[in-house]
Motif scaffolding. Structure first.
Motif, PDB file in Angstrom:
ATOM      1  N   VAL A   7      32.402  49.350  44.736  1.00  0.00           N
ATOM      2  CA  VAL A   7      32.146  50.523  45.561  1.00  0.00           C
ATOM      3  C   VAL A   7      30.784  51.123  45.216  1.00  0.00           C
ATOM      4  O   VAL A   7      30.507  51.407  44.047  1.00  0.00           O
ATOM      5  CB  VAL A   7      33.236  51.597  45.360  1.00  0.00           C
ATOM      6  N   ASN A   8      29.962  51.324  46.238  1.00  0.00           N
ATOM      7  CA  ASN A   8      28.726  52.083  46.073  1.00  0.00           C
ATOM      8  C   ASN A   8      28.987  53.489  46.607  1.00  0.00           C
ATOM      9  O   ASN A   8      28.906  53.736  47.808  1.00  0.00           O
ATOM     10  CB  ASN A   8      27.574  51.429  46.826  1.00  0.00           C
ATOM     11  N   SER A   9      29.316  54.413  45.720  1.00  0.00           N
ATOM     12  CA  SER A   9      29.704  55.758  46.149  1.00  0.00           C
ATOM     13  C   SER A   9      28.540  56.559  46.718  1.00  0.00           C
ATOM     14  O   SER A   9      28.746  57.621  47.305  1.00  0.00           O
ATOM     15  CB  SER A   9      30.333  56.518  44.980  1.00  0.00           C
ATOM     16  N   THR A  19      37.755  55.838  49.977  1.00  0.00           N
ATOM     17  CA  THR A  19      37.913  54.846  48.922  1.00  0.00           C
ATOM     18  C   THR A  19      39.378  54.737  48.498  1.00  0.00           C
ATOM     19  O   THR A  19      39.895  53.633  48.276  1.00  0.00           O
ATOM     20  CB  THR A  19      37.039  55.196  47.704  1.00  0.00           C
ATOM     21  N   GLU A  36      32.664  51.032  40.311  1.00  0.00           N
ATOM     22  CA  GLU A  36      31.611  51.725  41.053  1.00  0.00           C
ATOM     23  C   GLU A  36      30.247  51.347  40.498  1.00  0.00           C
ATOM     24  O   GLU A  36      30.052  51.278  39.285  1.00  0.00           O
ATOM     25  CB  GLU A  36      31.796  53.249  40.979  1.00  0.00           C
TER      26      GLU A  36
END
Length: 309
Positions: A7-9, A19, A36
């Motif tokens: 995940v690229n927050s 998410t 992340e």
């Protein structure tokens, strides 16, 4: 299946809420680990480690840059690539027919995983780095560089920022009087001098809102690369070709275009460094780029549309 969700927050469409929704949906019948990213290259390391540990699928949940890093980390392994749109444009995910909303798209992805809809696809490679949908050279890359200089605004402005960067680069940031590089391949065709080249692994090149910018229908995941080069840099030539691409069917033949299809090997070089970008990430300037097409480079989870009763 054992799945890693990368995940690229910081991506524009990724939130804490979606998410959680994505994680819950993927966890139905599967063992899902979530990590992340927090810096460039992080997703590649996560993906490479997942492949080393024998995980079945690694999913890139972020923009096209995150997806590129995940693909780079697992290319050449048995671990499959899953795609979830989380950026502002999400070219590759939309090319696969996925909705642009990650909450809607996760059903398509989960259906593909559940059905085992996994198949090998080809990727492009430039100077040893893989790309999923395109590499831009020259003017295109200069625009992406300008956007990244204002990266904090990208999450909120999206396409308007790219339009502003394109106009500003055209007016003040790119020399349109001289060619910036020379391009040649192995098919015996003469080399050409270029101002702006797009090397495609898929089509479209990008999206303007909901409209695909359709450069070449010959760019598909089961064929070689397509290289489209502008051999002059004038407003009528550029706008005319791009307007034609918006109408669909690919760019029309023109004196200012050099179009090469089913390319397996290509070299772009010049004694003066020129900028380039890979899947939307600016990578600086160089004096030489070597492209190869790599068939069956990666195993892709094909998204499947949910059935309706």
């Amino acid at each position: 299946m054992k799945i890693l969700l990368v995940v690229n927050s910081f991506a524009s469409s990724v939130t804490a809420r979606n998410t959680v929704v994505v994680h819950r949906r993927l966890s139905r019948g599967h063992d899902v680990e979530v990590v992340e990213t927090n810096r460039r290259g992080h997703a590649t390391r996560f993906a490479h480690d997942a492949a080393r540990r024998g995980l079945d699928v690694v999913i890139g949940f972020g923009g096209d840059g995150t997806l590129n890093e995940v693909a780079t980390g697992i290319a050449g392994t048995d671990t499959a690539l899953g795609v979830l749109p989380g950026g502002s444009t999400n070219v590759f995910a939309r090319t696969l027919g996925m909705p642009n909303d990650p909450v809607d798209a996760v059903d398509h992805l989960a259906n593909g995983i559940d059905a085992g809809a996994i198949e090998p696809i080809g990727l492009g490679q430039v100077n040893g780095r893989y790309f999923c949908f395109h590499t831009g050279i020259g003017f295109d890359a200069a625009v992406v560089e300008r956007v990244e200089q204002h990266g904090s605004l990208k999450r909120w402005l999206g396409h308007p920022l790219f339009i502003w960067a394109g106009i500003t680069t055209w007016l003040t940031g790119y020399d349109r009087r001289i060619a910036h590089f020379r391009l040649h391949d192995d098919d015996g065709a003469p080399g050409v001098d270029g101002y702006f080249t797009i090397v495609l692994n898929t089509n479209p090149y990008t999206y303007l809102g909901n409209r695909p910018l359709d450069l070449s229908p010959a760019a598909t995941l089961d064929r070689g690369l397509v290289a489209i080069t502008f051999t002059e840099m004038t407003a009528p030539s550029l706008l005319g070709s791009l307007a034609g691409a918006l109408r669909g069917g690919g760019v029309r033949p023109a004196d200012h275009l050099d179009v090469r299809t089913d390319v397996g090997h290509l070299v772009v070089e010049h004694e003066t460094p020129f900028p380039y970008q890979v899947d939307g990430d600016a990578l600086g300037s160089t004096t030489r780029l070597e492209f190869v097409h790599v068939p069956d480079a990666i195993r892709l989870v094909r998204p499947l549309r949910p059935t309706t009763d």
